[in-house]
Motif scaffolding. Structure first.
Motif, PDB file in Angstrom:
ATOM      1  N   GLY A 170       0.810  -1.217   0.000  1.00  0.00           N
ATOM      2  CA  GLY A 170       0.000   0.000   0.000  1.00  0.00           C
ATOM      3  C   GLY A 170       0.842   1.263   0.000  1.00  0.00           C
ATOM      4  N   ILE A 171       1.966   1.247   0.742  1.00  0.00           N
ATOM      5  CA  ILE A 171       2.851   2.411   0.765  1.00  0.00           C
ATOM      6  C   ILE A 171       3.317   2.742  -0.646  1.00  0.00           C
ATOM      7  N   ALA A 172       3.672   1.702  -1.392  1.00  0.00           N
ATOM      8  CA  ALA A 172       4.193   1.910  -2.749  1.00  0.00           C
ATOM      9  C   ALA A 172       3.082   2.164  -3.757  1.00  0.00           C
ATOM     10  N   ALA A 173       2.057   1.308  -3.750  1.00  0.00           N
ATOM     11  CA  ALA A 173       1.033   1.373  -4.788  1.00  0.00           C
ATOM     12  C   ALA A 173       0.142   2.606  -4.670  1.00  0.00           C
ATOM     13  N   LEU A 177       3.693   9.370  -5.953  1.00  0.00           N
ATOM     14  CA  LEU A 177       4.660   9.248  -7.047  1.00  0.00           C
ATOM     15  C   LEU A 177       4.089   8.478  -8.227  1.00  0.00           C
ATOM     16  N   VAL A 178       3.130   7.597  -7.944  1.00  0.00           N
ATOM     17  CA  VAL A 178       2.526   6.806  -9.019  1.00  0.00           C
ATOM     18  C   VAL A 178       1.097   7.258  -9.314  1.00  0.00           C
ATOM     19  N   GLY A 179       0.741   8.416  -8.794  1.00  0.00           N
ATOM     20  CA  GLY A 179      -0.588   8.953  -9.049  1.00  0.00           C
ATOM     21  C   GLY A 179      -1.641   8.570  -8.035  1.00  0.00           C
ATOM     22  N   GLY A 180      -1.229   7.938  -6.930  1.00  0.00           N
ATOM     23  CA  GLY A 180      -2.181   7.561  -5.890  1.00  0.00           C
ATOM     24  C   GLY A 180      -2.453   8.716  -4.940  1.00  0.00           C
ATOM     25  N   THR A 181      -3.259   8.427  -3.928  1.00  0.00           N
ATOM     26  CA  THR A 181      -3.640   9.464  -2.971  1.00  0.00           C
ATOM     27  C   THR A 181      -2.642   9.595  -1.828  1.00  0.00           C
ATOM     28  N   GLY A 182      -1.794   8.574  -1.668  1.00  0.00           N
ATOM     29  CA  GLY A 182      -0.857   8.590  -0.540  1.00  0.00           C
ATOM     30  C   GLY A 182      -1.546   8.351   0.784  1.00  0.00           C
TER      31      GLY A 182
END
Length: 246
Positions: A170-173, A177-182
């Motif tokens: 979850g931290i990465a996906a 940086l990859v367009g997620g919500t963080g």
């Protein structure tokens, strides 16, 4: 304050009126316990985990294939004991809709297992071999099975206390940086750090102190969380009520 630190702070010092109330810091403390205990199991009980059942399945495969230093028996004993603990915790979970009581009784059962394990270490001496080794594997895996099933039932997001794979994913996906919500990165990082802290402390205590110290530290933390759960379970707060089912 950056979002990451704000989420971490909200996890360590939660809003008591929130749906999960005081559970996040308690789950973090239990994650530290997991790190401490798995340091004991891997370093002192011979390449076996009492909390990470994925590892035991893999270790069993290594042993079947003939890799030295791995034991099918030890891995299976840990796996069966963990399942037994999960079954016991499941009985508690399904009998108590009150989340506070659910946590309290599960932690009391886990504390009992850990107390027995500490007594075994104090009366047997080290290294832990033969019957002593398997007794410790059973007691610790039983306790961690109880903990894992209770954490699953409490369902505090990203704080499962014994597994980190989905948390790290979850931290990465979900990273910006990859367009997620963080979302919840602060909580997830804390969870990973809590287990790391437990593993480091457990290993350091074993290497530079006494073999029984990691388990003693784990028992002290567990006793503190159990006492907190016992007190907090008496309050009438939103977090003690059952979670809505989907």
């Amino acid at each position: 304050m950056p979002v990451l630190f704000r989420e971490a702070w909200a996890t360590l010092v939660p809003d008591m009126t929130d749906r999960h109330g005081p559970l996040p810091p308690m789950m973090l403390a239990l994650t530290v316990v997991t790190g401490l205990v798995d340091a004991v199991s891997f370093l002192q009980l011979g390449r076996v985990f009492v909390a990470n059942m994925t590892g035991n399945v893999v270790f069993s495969g290594f042993a079947v294939a003939g890799a030295p230093g791995f034991s099918v028996t030890a891995s299976l004993v840990a796996l069966v004991s963990f399942i037994a603990g999960a079954v016991l915790s499941g009985l508690l979970v399904h009998r108590h809709a009150h989340r506070g009581k659910m946590l309290q009784y599960a932690l009391l059962a886990e504390t009992l297992c850990f107390t027995a394990a500490v007594i075994v270490t104090q009366t047997s001496g080290s290294p832990y071999v033969g019957e002593v080794r398997f007794t410790l594997i059973v007691l610790l895996a039983l306790g961690l099975g109880v903990q894992n099933a209770a954490a699953r039932a409490l369902a505090v997001p990203d704080l499962m206390t014994t597994v980190l794979t989905l948390t790290i994913t979850g931290i990465a996906a979900d990273s910006r940086l990859v367009g997620g919500t963080g979302s919840k990165a602060g909580r997830r990082v804390l969870s990973a750090c809590a287990m790391l802290l437990g593993a480091v402390a457990g290993t350091f205590a074993f290497l530079h102190g006494h073999p029984a110290l990691p388990l003693l530290f784990a028992l002290i933390i567990l006793a503190g969380v159990t006492a907190a759960a016992t007190v907090l379970a008496r309050a009438d707060a939103p977090w003690i009520r059952p979670l809505a089912k989907n």
